[in-house]
Design a protein around this motif. Structure first.
Motif, mmCIF file in Angstrom:
data_model
loop_
_atom_site.group_PDB
_atom_site.id
_atom_site.type_symbol
_atom_site.label_atom_id
_atom_site.label_comp_id
_atom_site.label_asym_id
_atom_site.label_seq_id
_atom_site.Cartn_x
_atom_site.Cartn_y
_atom_site.Cartn_z
ATOM 1 N N MET A 114 0.853 -1.187 0.000
ATOM 2 C CA MET A 114 0.000 0.000 0.000
ATOM 3 C C MET A 114 0.888 1.235 0.000
ATOM 4 S SD MET A 114 -1.362 -0.185 4.000
ATOM 5 C CE MET A 114 -2.570 1.089 3.882
ATOM 6 N N ALA A 175 -1.207 1.056 10.079
ATOM 7 C CA ALA A 175 -2.096 0.915 8.923
ATOM 8 C C ALA A 175 -1.810 -0.341 8.095
ATOM 9 C CB ALA A 175 -2.051 2.165 8.045
ATOM 10 N N PRO A 176 -0.571 -0.594 7.672
ATOM 11 C CA PRO A 176 -0.346 -1.823 6.902
ATOM 12 C C PRO A 176 -0.542 -3.093 7.730
ATOM 13 C CG PRO A 176 1.716 -0.619 7.170
ATOM 14 C CD PRO A 176 0.632 0.250 7.693
ATOM 15 N N TRP A 178 -2.797 -3.499 10.173
ATOM 16 C CA TRP A 178 -4.245 -3.719 10.225
ATOM 17 C C TRP A 178 -4.771 -4.178 8.867
ATOM 18 C CZ3 TRP A 178 -6.883 -4.747 14.283
ATOM 19 C CH2 TRP A 178 -6.556 -4.197 15.529
ATOM 20 N N LYS A 179 -4.245 -3.618 7.785
ATOM 21 C CA LYS A 179 -4.676 -4.063 6.453
ATOM 22 C C LYS A 179 -4.331 -5.538 6.252
ATOM 23 C CE LYS A 179 -4.186 -3.398 1.504
ATOM 24 N NZ LYS A 179 -3.498 -2.776 0.401
ATOM 25 N N TYR A 180 -3.132 -5.935 6.654
ATOM 26 C CA TYR A 180 -2.725 -7.333 6.523
ATOM 27 C C TYR A 180 -3.688 -8.237 7.305
ATOM 28 C CZ TYR A 180 0.050 -11.577 6.815
ATOM 29 O OH TYR A 180 0.468 -12.883 6.737
ATOM 30 N N ALA A 182 -6.794 -7.595 8.144
ATOM 31 C CA ALA A 182 -8.118 -7.568 7.507
ATOM 32 C C ALA A 182 -8.155 -8.416 6.247
ATOM 33 C CB ALA A 182 -8.520 -6.132 7.194
ATOM 34 N N GLU A 183 -7.138 -8.266 5.391
ATOM 35 C CA GLU A 183 -7.128 -9.010 4.133
ATOM 36 C C GLU A 183 -6.997 -10.516 4.346
ATOM 37 O OE1 GLU A 183 -4.151 -7.460 1.470
ATOM 38 O OE2 GLU A 183 -5.478 -5.844 0.822
#
Length: 187
Positions: A114, A175-176, A178-180, A182-183
């Motif tokens: 990202m 942020a990355p 949490w994205k990891y 979530a994905e």
């Protein structure tokens, strides 16, 4: 989803540099908004682009660093991160260099994960976040004189606990992570 077509750019009436140093460049501008209103003193901070790395070893351990942050006044766990140097041919090269220098880890499979901004209203730079899987120790660490950090490996459960307990304070690193999570449907 696409970015809106109507950019609504501001017109720069006047611009001057107040401070120019390698780690802090401040520009003051007088700007005019599309509706005609003016902001006589708008401040912009210029930085080179940054990188951070969400690195996982072959046995699914997350590679983090722990270091003191003077402005914040605390020592915390963070992703390996750094500045894109002029010698780096790309953000990917900068990320790979930073991971080797700070942690001694390298190789693996890399992908840009990202791209985010610390603050789009005042900062000119972006942070390129990379996901590096199957990394392994490859070299001795090579820290800069201004770096004092230690390397730590965390399991998925330990990393989840850090996030749940709000112990990753740096937003560009949270942020990355949490994205990891979530994905990969990990929460």
């Amino acid at each position: 989803m696409e970015r809106p077509k109507d950019e609504r750019r501001w017109k720069v009436i006047r611009s001057e540099y107040l401070h120019r140093k390698p780690w802090l460049t401040v520009r003051q501008e007088c700007v005019e908004l599309p509706n005609g209103n003016r902001i006589p003193e708008y401040y912009v901070l210029e930085y080179p682009d940054w990188v951070n790395i969400l690195a996982l070893t072959r046995d699914k351990q997350f590679v983090l660093v722990r270091q003191y942050r003077h402005a914040y006044g605390h020592t915390d766990y963070e992703l390996c991160a750094g500045v894109c140097d002029p010698e780096d041919s790309s953000p990917l090269e900068a990320a790979q260099r930073e991971l080797r220098e700070e942690t001694g880890y390298g190789n693996g499979v890399w992908q840009e994960f990202m791209t985010i901004s610390a603050n789009t209203s005042t900062h000119t730079n972006l942070t390129h976040c990379f996901l590096a899987t199957d990394v392994e120790p490859v070299v001795a660490r090579h820290l800069e004189a201004t770096e004092d950090l230690s390397v730590h490996l965390f399991s998925l459960e330990q990393l989840k606990d850090l996030l749940k307990q709000d112990l990753i304070k740096q937003s560009l690193m949270a942020a990355p992570l949490w994205k990891y999570m979530a994905e990969n449907h990990l929460f």
